[in-house]
Design a protein around this motif. Structure first.
Motif, PDB file in Angstrom:
ATOM      1  N   VAL A  26       6.289   5.685  -0.159  1.00 53.94           N
ATOM      2  CA  VAL A  26       6.851   7.036  -0.156  1.00 53.94           C
ATOM      3  C   VAL A  26       8.215   7.039  -0.845  1.00 53.94           C
ATOM      4  O   VAL A  26       8.536   7.891  -1.666  1.00 53.94           O
ATOM      5  CB  VAL A  26       6.970   7.578   1.279  1.00 53.94           C
ATOM      6  CG1 VAL A  26       7.672   8.927   1.283  1.00 53.94           C
ATOM      7  CG2 VAL A  26       5.586   7.692   1.915  1.00 53.94           C
ATOM      8  N   VAL A  27       9.044   6.051  -0.493  1.00 48.82           N
ATOM      9  CA  VAL A  27      10.352   5.919  -1.146  1.00 48.82           C
ATOM     10  C   VAL A  27      10.174   5.694  -2.633  1.00 48.82           C
ATOM     11  O   VAL A  27      10.892   6.264  -3.470  1.00 48.82           O
ATOM     12  CB  VAL A  27      11.150   4.764  -0.510  1.00 48.82           C
ATOM     13  CG1 VAL A  27      12.435   4.491  -1.293  1.00 48.82           C
ATOM     14  CG2 VAL A  27      11.483   5.076   0.944  1.00 48.82           C
ATOM     15  N   ALA A  28       9.194   4.872  -2.989  1.00 43.97           N
ATOM     16  CA  ALA A  28       8.974   4.559  -4.404  1.00 43.97           C
ATOM     17  C   ALA A  28       8.584   5.793  -5.190  1.00 43.97           C
ATOM     18  O   ALA A  28       8.985   5.955  -6.351  1.00 43.97           O
ATOM     19  CB  ALA A  28       7.903   3.481  -4.537  1.00 43.97           C
ATOM     20  N   ARG A  29       7.802   6.678  -4.560  1.00 38.72           N
ATOM     21  CA  ARG A  29       7.377   7.883  -5.272  1.00 38.72           C
ATOM     22  C   ARG A  29       8.542   8.814  -5.576  1.00 38.72           C
ATOM     23  O   ARG A  29       8.482   9.637  -6.485  1.00 38.72           O
ATOM     24  CB  ARG A  29       6.308   8.629  -4.459  1.00 38.72           C
ATOM     25  CG  ARG A  29       4.928   8.011  -4.563  1.00 38.72           C
ATOM     26  CD  ARG A  29       3.850   8.980  -4.108  1.00 38.72           C
ATOM     27  NE  ARG A  29       3.929   9.247  -2.677  1.00 38.72           N
ATOM     28  CZ  ARG A  29       3.283   8.566  -1.750  1.00 38.72           C
ATOM     29  NH1 ARG A  29       2.513   7.548  -2.120  1.00 38.72           N
ATOM     30  NH2 ARG A  29       3.393   8.870  -0.484  1.00 38.72           N
ATOM     31  N   GLY A  30       9.628   8.688  -4.813  1.00 35.26           N
ATOM     32  CA  GLY A  30      10.790   9.538  -5.041  1.00 35.26           C
ATOM     33  C   GLY A  30      11.792   8.941  -6.001  1.00 35.26           C
ATOM     34  O   GLY A  30      12.910   9.457  -6.127  1.00 35.26           O
ATOM     35  N   PRO A  59      12.286  -3.880   5.051  1.00 37.03           N
ATOM     36  CA  PRO A  59      13.511  -3.079   5.097  1.00 37.03           C
ATOM     37  C   PRO A  59      13.185  -1.596   5.259  1.00 37.03           C
ATOM     38  O   PRO A  59      12.245  -1.082   4.634  1.00 37.03           O
ATOM     39  CB  PRO A  59      14.157  -3.353   3.732  1.00 37.03           C
ATOM     40  CG  PRO A  59      13.547  -4.642   3.260  1.00 37.03           C
ATOM     41  CD  PRO A  59      12.161  -4.655   3.823  1.00 37.03           C
ATOM     42  N   ALA A  60      13.936  -0.903   6.126  1.00 37.36           N
ATOM     43  CA  ALA A  60      13.693   0.526   6.353  1.00 37.36           C
ATOM     44  C   ALA A  60      14.120   1.355   5.163  1.00 37.36           C
ATOM     45  O   ALA A  60      13.561   2.415   4.885  1.00 37.36           O
ATOM     46  CB  ALA A  60      14.438   0.981   7.612  1.00 37.36           C
ATOM     47  N   ARG A  61      15.132   0.901   4.464  1.00 38.85           N
ATOM     48  CA  ARG A  61      15.630   1.617   3.288  1.00 38.85           C
ATOM     49  C   ARG A  61      15.589   0.697   2.080  1.00 38.85           C
ATOM     50  O   ARG A  61      15.459  -0.508   2.232  1.00 38.85           O
ATOM     51  CB  ARG A  61      17.054   2.095   3.548  1.00 38.85           C
ATOM     52  CG  ARG A  61      17.141   3.177   4.624  1.00 38.85           C
ATOM     53  CD  ARG A  61      18.576   3.587   4.862  1.00 38.85           C
ATOM     54  NE  ARG A  61      19.364   2.493   5.451  1.00 38.85           N
ATOM     55  CZ  ARG A  61      20.652   2.604   5.785  1.00 38.85           C
ATOM     56  NH1 ARG A  61      21.300   3.739   5.564  1.00 38.85           N
ATOM     57  NH2 ARG A  61      21.290   1.595   6.323  1.00 38.85           N
ATOM     58  N   PRO A  62      15.724   1.242   0.869  1.00 41.91           N
ATOM     59  CA  PRO A  62      15.734   0.389  -0.316  1.00 41.91           C
ATOM     60  C   PRO A  62      16.778  -0.723  -0.191  1.00 41.91           C
ATOM     61  O   PRO A  62      17.905  -0.497   0.240  1.00 41.91           O
ATOM     62  CB  PRO A  62      16.076   1.360  -1.442  1.00 41.91           C
ATOM     63  CG  PRO A  62      15.578   2.686  -0.962  1.00 41.91           C
ATOM     64  CD  PRO A  62      15.821   2.686   0.515  1.00 41.91           C
ATOM     65  N   ASP A 113       2.479  -8.334   3.852  1.00 42.97           N
ATOM     66  CA  ASP A 113       1.376  -7.390   4.037  1.00 42.97           C
ATOM     67  C   ASP A 113       1.595  -6.085   3.283  1.00 42.97           C
ATOM     68  O   ASP A 113       0.704  -5.229   3.255  1.00 42.97           O
ATOM     69  CB  ASP A 113       1.193  -7.076   5.528  1.00 42.97           C
ATOM     70  CG  ASP A 113       0.650  -8.270   6.298  1.00 42.97           C
ATOM     71  OD1 ASP A 113      -0.224  -8.960   5.751  1.00 42.97           O
ATOM     72  OD2 ASP A 113       1.102  -8.513   7.419  1.00 42.97           O
ATOM     73  N   LEU A 114       2.776  -5.913   2.699  1.00 37.71           N
ATOM     74  CA  LEU A 114       3.135  -4.669   2.026  1.00 37.71           C
ATOM     75  C   LEU A 114       3.427  -4.916   0.547  1.00 37.71           C
ATOM     76  O   LEU A 114       3.850  -6.012   0.165  1.00 37.71           O
ATOM     77  CB  LEU A 114       4.376  -4.043   2.675  1.00 37.71           C
ATOM     78  CG  LEU A 114       4.258  -3.678   4.154  1.00 37.71           C
ATOM     79  CD1 LEU A 114       5.617  -3.265   4.707  1.00 37.71           C
ATOM     80  CD2 LEU A 114       3.222  -2.573   4.352  1.00 37.71           C
ATOM     81  N   PRO A 115       3.246  -3.897  -0.299  1.00 35.34           N
ATOM     82  CA  PRO A 115       3.621  -4.046  -1.701  1.00 35.34           C
ATOM     83  C   PRO A 115       5.138  -4.071  -1.839  1.00 35.34           C
ATOM     84  O   PRO A 115       5.871  -3.706  -0.911  1.00 35.34           O
ATOM     85  CB  PRO A 115       3.015  -2.810  -2.365  1.00 35.34           C
ATOM     86  CG  PRO A 115       2.952  -1.794  -1.274  1.00 35.34           C
ATOM     87  CD  PRO A 115       2.684  -2.567  -0.012  1.00 35.34           C
ATOM     88  N   ASN A 129       9.548  -1.710   0.174  1.00 33.42           N
ATOM     89  CA  ASN A 129       8.129  -1.879   0.481  1.00 33.42           C
ATOM     90  C   ASN A 129       7.455  -0.546   0.777  1.00 33.42           C
ATOM     91  O   ASN A 129       6.247  -0.499   1.024  1.00 33.42           O
ATOM     92  CB  ASN A 129       7.948  -2.788   1.708  1.00 33.42           C
ATOM     93  CG  ASN A 129       8.550  -4.165   1.532  1.00 33.42           C
ATOM     94  OD1 ASN A 129       9.596  -4.455   2.107  1.00 33.42           O
ATOM     95  ND2 ASN A 129       7.907  -5.017   0.736  1.00 33.42           N
ATOM     96  N   ASP A 130       8.225   0.543   0.740  1.00 31.66           N
ATOM     97  CA  ASP A 130       7.751   1.862   1.157  1.00 31.66           C
ATOM     98  C   ASP A 130       7.265   2.648  -0.057  1.00 31.66           C
ATOM     99  O   ASP A 130       8.053   3.019  -0.930  1.00 31.66           O
ATOM    100  CB  ASP A 130       8.882   2.605   1.863  1.00 31.66           C
ATOM    101  CG  ASP A 130       8.397   3.845   2.584  1.00 31.66           C
ATOM    102  OD1 ASP A 130       7.418   4.471   2.124  1.00 31.66           O
ATOM    103  OD2 ASP A 130       8.998   4.201   3.619  1.00 31.66           O
TER     104      ASP A 130
END
Length: 519
Positions: free
Chosen positions: A43-47, A6-9, A24-26, A40-41
């Protein structure tokens, strides 16, 4: 097979399912200004506030690394043997080309057909690893010897030893004849053995070195060398032991949750006792017809999983179209036990499909007659007439003539022993029906549909329920390698979902279940 992340949450069921399937992604479960979501992103998770996370999990990472390395395959997945060539040369070659270990179903086949099959696999999957079934044949030891001789002649590097009640010279010869010593002194076992068992007492001889007395006899016969006999003291009989739970064919219908831990504990005790440097791997078979079942086996500690029943309804299986369609409509309770052809006199049973056939009831009737009478002449006239008219559809004398012709090629001693043993002759005549019934299923014999003997376990029904409405529902779309891929991919998804649940995450209903594409 790659599922885009998914591109967004993701907040709805479809998004959660897609996030879990991006293997293949966390996966991160986060809380942001809009609430709880999954992404799966990184960068998104860090925010956002991360509530739980699971790492990537590819199908190739499930199970034991050594299993994949030792057998030279991509997945810790084994397509087990199905007798009479049901796990056909075509199926074995197709799976081998995709990096999946498969066993050719040699049991019950004459040497000529086995030789042809081994040649076909070598031709169609050159250089690819595969296995050949070696079934214990207490009433026909010559068949075990012939199978091992052909495996050695054709350079087969792995056998799946099944239905063994005890070790025999044939399986010991195969194992020991492949032993050699590297320059550093380490023992190399070129002939791998996967033992399929359902009891600890049967597993134990495979977890220990070959019996020295039997090895000495093989040295005296010139089939193994003195050096190989010495090396045999240092390695167990098997590289892998498959815990066979409630499966099709020969089975004790044991619960995998009991059997697999029991065999693992036995393996550990014997390894501590002997001080073996390498650990025998324990795999799981029986009832594995869905990704959830495969993941459950891995979660129990299985080094690899084995499928059987589900593969005989595939395009490459050596089953008739009529039988495949029967299998595709089976439910998980559409199985029952029936007398076994190869161990009839011992009272052994096999699990078969009951939906659409009366084989099991007729086979049980034959066994009841066998236990009640001393020979064919002792059977009451009315019973004999019923057998000849409805079951055999020919006279018992004609059936006996067929038996003589059949064993002339396989093992003439079988009928020679029966010439002066009425009870033995009765057993062979009754086994004629048990053996022919499986052949009728394979060939799709017209008019004999009710007598088809179809080895089948509850995994078949579970598989049919799982794929209902999907691309895998029609038999024409069931290719063995695709089944392996979907099963292992689904097991990886189930594993990620289980990790999140253990972390306290409540997933939307159905999102932790991998489903093949819709039809």
């Amino acid at each position: 097979m790659v599922t885009p992340a998914p591109a967004r949450p993701a907040r709805g069921p479809d998004g959660v399912r897609a996030a879990l399937a991006a293997l293949d992604l966390p996966v991160f479960v986060v809380r942001d200004e809009s609430g709880i979501a999954m992404t799966n992103d990184a960068v998104v998770a860090r925010g956002a506030q991360v509530l739980a996370a699971v790492p990537p999990c590819r199908p190739e990472s499930l199970g034991d690394d050594e299993f994949r390395r030792d057998h030279g395959v991509r997945l810790a997945y084994h397509a087990g043997a199905m007798a009479g060539g049901i796990s056909s040369a075509r199926m074995v070659a197709a799976l081998a080309r995709e990096g999946v270990l498969a066993s050719f179903g040699a049991a019950g086949l004459p040497p000529g057909r086995l030789a042809e099959a081994l040649e076909a696999i070598r031709r169609d999957a050159p250089g690819r690893p595969f296995a050949c079934n070696l079934i214990h044949s207490p009433s026909e030891p010559a068949m075990e010897d012939a199978t091992v001789e052909l495996c050695l002649r054709h350079g087969v590097r792995c056998v799946e030893a099944s239905a063994f009640l005890r070790l025999t010279p044939a399986v010991v010869r195969y194992r020991v004849a492949g032993l050699s010593r590297r320059r550093d002194g380490e023992v190399v076992a070129a002939h791998k053995v996967i033992a399929k068992v359902s009891r600890a007492e049967v597993a134990e001889p495979f977890l220990r070195p070959a019996p020295e007395a039997m090895v000495r006899e093989l040295v005296a016969a010139g089939t193994v060398t003195a050096e190989q006999a010495e090396l045999a003291r240092r390695v167990p009989m098997a590289d892998d032991v498959t815990a066979e739970a409630d499966s099709g064919g020969h089975t004790d219908r044991r619960a995998l949750t009991v059997l697999l831990p029991e065999l693992s504990a036995l393996r550990d005790r014997i390894q501590r006792e002997l001080g073996c440097p390498r650990q025998v791997r324990i795999g799981a078979a029986g009832g594995i017809g869905t990704p959830a079942a495969a993941f459950a086996a891995f979660a129990l500690g299985a080094a690899y999983v084995v499928t059987g029943s589900i593969n005989q309804a595939t395009v490459e299986a050596g089953q008739s179209d009529a039988t495949k369609e029967l299998l595709a409509t089976a439910g998980s309770v559409d199985c029952e036990m029936a007398p076994s052809a190869d161990m009839f006199e011992m009272g052994a049973q096999v699990q078969v499909l009951k939906r659409g056939t009366v084989f099991a009831s007729r086979a049980r009737k034959l066994y009841d007659l066998y236990t009640a009478h001393d020979g064919l002449d002792a059977i009451p006239a009315a019973e004999r007439e019923l057998l000849e008219d409805r079951v055999f559809r020919r006279s018992l004398e004609e059936v006996w003539a067929d038996c003589v012709g059949y064993f002339r090629e396989r093992d003439p001693r079988q009928t020679e022993r029966a010439e002066h043993d009425p009870r033995r002759r009765m057993a062979l005549v009754f086994r004629w029906y048990l053996g022919r019934s499986s052949e009728w299923s394979v060939t799709g014999e017209p008019g004999r549909e009710a007598d088809y003997q179809v080895w089948c376990g509850p995994a078949m029904g579970a598989f049919n329920s799982w794929v209902a409405g999907s691309c895998l529902a029609p038999v024409r779309n069931r290719f063995a390698a695709d089944l392996a891929s979907h099963m292992m991919r689904g097991a990886a998804v189930a594993g990620r979902a289980a990790q999140l649940r253990l972390a306290g995450v409540r997933l939307p209903a159905g999102t932790g279940t991998y489903l093949p594409a819709p039809a």
